[in-house]
Design an enzyme around this catalytic site. Structure first.
Site, PDB file in Angstrom:
ATOM      1  N   HIS A 172      34.363  71.164  27.090  1.00 23.24           N
ATOM      2  CA  HIS A 172      33.861  72.110  26.097  1.00 23.24           C
ATOM      3  C   HIS A 172      32.354  72.234  26.280  1.00 23.24           C
ATOM      4  O   HIS A 172      31.707  71.333  26.830  1.00 23.24           O
ATOM      5  CB  HIS A 172      34.106  71.611  24.669  1.00 23.24           C
TER       6      HIS A 172
ATOM      7  N   ASP B 117      47.832  69.614  29.858  1.00 24.97           N
ATOM      8  CA  ASP B 117      47.066  68.491  29.332  1.00 24.97           C
ATOM      9  C   ASP B 117      47.990  67.291  29.315  1.00 24.97           C
ATOM     10  O   ASP B 117      48.945  67.231  28.518  1.00 24.97           O
ATOM     11  CB  ASP B 117      46.531  68.795  27.931  1.00 24.97           C
TER      12      ASP B 117
ATOM     13  N   ASP C  79      30.570  69.307  24.607  1.00 25.29           N
ATOM     14  CA  ASP C  79      30.653  68.016  25.298  1.00 25.29           C
ATOM     15  C   ASP C  79      29.441  67.821  26.196  1.00 25.29           C
ATOM     16  O   ASP C  79      28.928  66.708  26.339  1.00 25.29           O
ATOM     17  CB  ASP C  79      31.909  67.931  26.175  1.00 25.29           C
TER      18      ASP C  79
ATOM     19  N   ASP D  68      46.768  61.434  21.340  1.00 25.84           N
ATOM     20  CA  ASP D  68      46.122  61.608  22.648  1.00 25.84           C
ATOM     21  C   ASP D  68      46.087  60.313  23.463  1.00 25.84           C
ATOM     22  O   ASP D  68      45.034  59.870  23.916  1.00 25.84           O
ATOM     23  CB  ASP D  68      44.691  62.140  22.468  1.00 25.84           C
TER      24      ASP D  68
ATOM     25  N   GLU E 197      46.239  77.271  24.652  1.00 31.32           N
ATOM     26  CA  GLU E 197      46.809  75.925  24.482  1.00 31.32           C
ATOM     27  C   GLU E 197      47.516  75.835  23.142  1.00 31.32           C
ATOM     28  O   GLU E 197      46.875  75.676  22.095  1.00 31.32           O
ATOM     29  CB  GLU E 197      45.703  74.873  24.573  1.00 31.32           C
TER      30      GLU E 197
END
Length: 440
Positions: A101, A296, A104, A309, A232
């Protein structure tokens, strides 16, 4: 330039018999499957946000400890150090791609103008590291969910100024993704949904989301971006209901607004299970829509109702993911991005490597086993035989659309219809177990 992973050499493939936790046991980057190198099929990518930004926070607790590259008050210095640490890590791990991103790479400041100035300075260092290491950008995206301004969404916000800010932010993210040679651009609508219908104009929100995506496509074409656009899907969390709930819902949305030709899907394993589906289901639906673009690679905890995650270590999920990807003819220009974070109590810096190695080995083994299942042909043969009635006679006419209700009634009216052929689920599951247990 600081060295953040001192004492760790480049991770090598040592084979199944190796006991070295800092070595690949199944992933042989240059090994071949069906005539292609594993690295070119799997196209592994490191997620910038989890691997280099995550510091152990969860919904009930704060940081466990700052990483050395984030331990600065100066935003520019911290961002540059983070970039250096990221490319050192990825080079030693031996991956070819990263995903990021905008936030980030560098934090948000008081205005978008100041934020973009800082981002540009950090991007210079990122580009230098990319040129030096040969590591590429799998995809870029804009963080349209963390800032308080996005509490009601970005493209679906009730405030047009927030919509405008988000549009400008995506414009910048498209520009740097294009400049860095990003092969895809992702839209994750983390807050594009609603908490209650009592205060939501859903028609306007859906229309605005479509307008936002359309403007993004137009601008990407204007600046010469040749990459793939990805949506997504995710059903919930942080919002009660997100408009891109799953692959089928998102495809229906794209179809309604005439956007389906511009977008494919970035399917996440943990999002699939939050939607009440298996990972394979979402991959298959995307594949059947001609819209499987990237993955992902993570997993969730089936006992927890949120997006945990975790690094993927479920061999069954990996097998059937790679089965669908092989059936799809691959996923390039997409890849397998580790949108996964180490657990809060995994505090050793080596855990970052061990977690990625585990994920890469799991998908490498899954690829080999899936290729073996396809080569063996027994499962595909069983499915073909199960539906063989549609290959001839009235079944073929049903399949071709060359019949109608009246004719079907006349055909069946005096027939005794029995139970269909056995689906033999347990036998097929045992067959898969044999493939795993006899994996060579």
């Amino acid at each position: 330039m600081s060295v953040y992973f001192e004492g760790i050499e480049k991770i090598k493939y040592e084979g199944k018999k190796s006991k070295n936790p800092l070595a690949f046991h199944h992933y042989d980057a240059d090994g071949t499957i069906n005539g292609k190198k594993m690295k070119d099929i799997l196209r592994f990518s490191v997620a910038y946000w989890h691997t280099f930004c995550f510091e152990g926070k969860d919904m009930f607790g704060g940081e466990i400890g700052r990483r050395a590259w984030n331990n600065y008050e100066d935003a520019l210095k911290a961002s540059v150090e983070k970039a250096d640490a990221a490319f050192e890590f990825m080079s030693k791990l031996g991956v070819g791609y990263f995903c990021t991103h905008d936030r980030d790479l560098a934090p948000e400041l008081e205005t978008l103008g100041k934020t973009n100035d800082l981002l540009d300075r950090v991007l210079t260092r990122v580009k230098e590291n990319m040129d030096k290491t040969g590591i590429k950008m799998l995809w870029g995206t804009a963080n349209l969910f963390s800032s308080p301004k996005f509490t009601d969404g970005a493209a679906t916000s009730s405030d047009p100024e927030v919509f405008a800010y988000a549009a400008a932010q995506v414009k910048k993210a498209l520009e740097f993704t294009n400049d860095l040679g990003g092969e895809n651009y992702v839209f994750w609508g983390g807050r594009e949904g609603y908490e209650t219908l009592l205060n939501s104009n859903t028609e306007l929100e859906l229309d605005n989301l479509a307008r936002f995506l359309s403007m993004s496509v137009d601008y990407a074409h204007k600046i010469g971006f040749k990459g793939q656009f990805l949506i997504e899907p995710k059903p919930k969390e942080p919002t009660k209901h997100q408009y891109d709930y799953d692959a089928a819902t998102a495809y229906a949305f794209l179809k309604k607004y005439g956007l389906e030709k511009h977008f494919k899907f970035n399917i996440e394993a943990n999002h699939a299970t939050l939607a009440g589906h298996t990972f394979q289901h979402e991959l298959r639906m995307a594949r059947l829509y001609g819209s499987l673009g990237s993955v992902d690679a993570n997993m969730g905890d089936y006992l927890l109702g949120w997006d945990t995650d975790q690094f993927p270590t479920n061999i069954y999920d990996a097998i059937w993911a790679m089965y669908e990807i092989l059936k799809n003819g691959g996923i390039a220009p997409g890849g397998l991005n580790f949108d996964a974070k180490i657990r809060r109590n995994s505090t050793d810096i080596k855990d970052l490597f061990k977690a990625h190695i585990a994920g890469m080995d799991t998908f490498a083994a899954g690829l080999k086993i899936a290729a073996g299942i396809m080569e063996d042909g027994k499962i595909d043969g069983f499915v073909k035989q199960r539906y063989e009635g549609y290959d001839s006679g009235m079944g073929a006419r049903i399949r071709s659309g060359d019949t109608n209700l009246a004719e079907l009634e006349e055909y069946i009216i005096d027939k005794s219809v029995s139970v269909p052929k056995s689906g033999s689920q347990e036998s097929l599951e045992a067959m898969v177990n044999d493939c795993i247990l006899n994996y060579d």
